[in-house]
Design an enzyme around this catalytic site. Structure first.
Site, PDB file in Angstrom:
ATOM      1  N   HIS A 170       0.844  -1.184   0.000  1.00  0.00           N
ATOM      2  CA  HIS A 170       0.000   0.000   0.000  1.00  0.00           C
ATOM      3  C   HIS A 170       0.882   1.237   0.000  1.00  0.00           C
ATOM      4  CE1 HIS A 170      -3.441   2.535   0.722  1.00  0.00           C
ATOM      5  NE2 HIS A 170      -2.907   3.008   1.833  1.00  0.00           N
ATOM      6  N   LYS A 218      -0.702  10.658   1.361  1.00  0.00           N
ATOM      7  CA  LYS A 218       0.198  10.134   0.322  1.00  0.00           C
ATOM      8  C   LYS A 218      -0.213  10.603  -1.072  1.00  0.00           C
ATOM      9  CE  LYS A 218      -0.612   5.859   1.423  1.00  0.00           C
ATOM     10  NZ  LYS A 218      -1.529   6.106   2.538  1.00  0.00           N
ATOM     11  N   ASP A 278      -1.956   4.044  -4.536  1.00  0.00           N
ATOM     12  CA  ASP A 278      -2.711   3.114  -3.684  1.00  0.00           C
ATOM     13  C   ASP A 278      -2.077   1.725  -3.620  1.00  0.00           C
ATOM     14  OD1 ASP A 278      -4.881   2.666  -1.888  1.00  0.00           O
ATOM     15  OD2 ASP A 278      -5.794   1.423  -3.433  1.00  0.00           O
ATOM     16  N   ARG A 303      17.682  14.244  13.338  1.00  0.00           N
ATOM     17  CA  ARG A 303      17.821  15.582  12.776  1.00  0.00           C
ATOM     18  C   ARG A 303      19.101  15.752  11.967  1.00  0.00           C
ATOM     19  NH1 ARG A 303      16.278  19.892  17.381  1.00  0.00           N
ATOM     20  NH2 ARG A 303      16.384  21.242  15.544  1.00  0.00           N
TER      21      ARG A 303
END
Length: 315
Positions: free
Chosen positions: A139, A160, A178, A244
């Protein structure tokens, strides 16, 4: 086990069928490789890969031509008693009538191509490796961003498809939305494609289905793309520590192949398309030998070293 119909191979490789009497519709190929049956023509059938496509080039063709009709019949009967999917003659070489007659008797299709043997077999094996590669469905959304295949994953409704649509508007290309079909074509390469049903479509909640190719043109989509980078979208968690610097790469695994993966926290105001673009370009830079995080780390280390040297001189 994955398989592909012989009919599709004939269409893709533009092969001429020399035995139209033989029905090819029910024949399926399961091996992504070919065999040149030179040894089998001499009578050696140990370790014979009969389920592969059998390709005959100039050497095998010349050897058949040197046989008597009785020798040729005996050789062909022995060869075609095995479950051969088909025999392909290259370089526009034509088998004789006896060859075609025995092939029809055994129900083995005989095909022909004008292409040279080496070029034809290389292209055929490459194509079969893609079509018969191990495959899973995941997916997500796959987009070509600056030539890098970016697979965007995450929970349903996290954004998305919206990120993909913005990337398309910025000039990048959609592969699939999808459902992403991932094929392992080598130990290092994963290729993503779209299911035929959903190809070129995107689902946007509140709007519905849109046809990307119809709206943005043929340049906004592509059929396949190597998967170079995974971006996993997740809800922002204020109690979680996020990377980070990016000194150490994180990976995810599909079909045994590792792919670099970035976990991107989502909160209102973040432009996902720009983040995906930056991630793709940064990944490309790393492949070219430049690592921004490592460069910053080196600068910091050099700065600390200079400070220590200055302090030692003051003492």
């Amino acid at each position: 086990m994955a398989s592909i119909s012989l009919t599709k191979i004939i269409e893709k490789m533009k092969l001429e069928n020399l035995t139209p009497e033989v029905d090819v519709k029910g024949i399926r190929v399961t091996q992504p490789d070919i065999n040149r049956p030179a040894l089998q023509m001499t009578g050696y059938f140990e370790h014979f890969e009969a389920t592969r496509l059998q390709v005959i080039g100039f050497v095998e063709y010349s050897y058949i031509g040197s046989m008597t009709k009785e020798q040729e019949r005996d050789m062909l009967d022995a060869l075609m008693d095995h479950p051969i999917p088909c025999i392909i003659f290259c370089r526009e070489l034509h088998p004789d009538e006896l060859f075609l007659k025995i092939a029809v008797e055994h129900g083995v299709p005989v095909l022909m191509t004008k292409r040279a043997t080496s070029a034809f077999t290389a292209e055929l094996i490459r194509w079969l490796n893609v079509k018969l590669a191990p495959c899973i469905s995941v997916h997500g959304v796959l987009v070509d961003v600056y030539g890098e295949g970016v697979l965007i994953t995450g929970e349903s409704g996290i954004g998305k498809s919206e990120a993909a649509l913005e990337l398309i508007r910025r000039g990048h290309r959609l592969v699939t939305d999808d459902v992403v079909e991932i094929r392992k074509v080598s130990e290092e390469t994963l290729v993503g494609t779209a299911p035929d049903i959903t190809k070129h479509f995107i689902e946007l909640r509140g709007i519905g289905i849109i046809d990307v190719k119809a709206l943005y043109g043929a340049s906004s989509v592509r059929e396949t793309q190597n998967i170079d980078l995974v971006i996993r979208l997740e809800e922002w968690d204020k109690d979680r520590e996020y990377d980070r610097l990016g000194l150490e790469e994180e990976y995810t695994e599909y079909l045994g192949n590792k792919v670099v993966c970035h976990n991107i926290p989502i909160r209102p105001g973040r432009n996902l398309a720009i983040i995906c673009e930056a991630a793709a370009v940064n990944h490309r830079q790393k492949k070219m030998g430049y690592n921004a995080a490592q460069e910053l780390y080196t600068r910091v280390q050099n700065s600390l070293a200079r400070k220590r040297d200055d302090e030692d001189e003051d003492d």
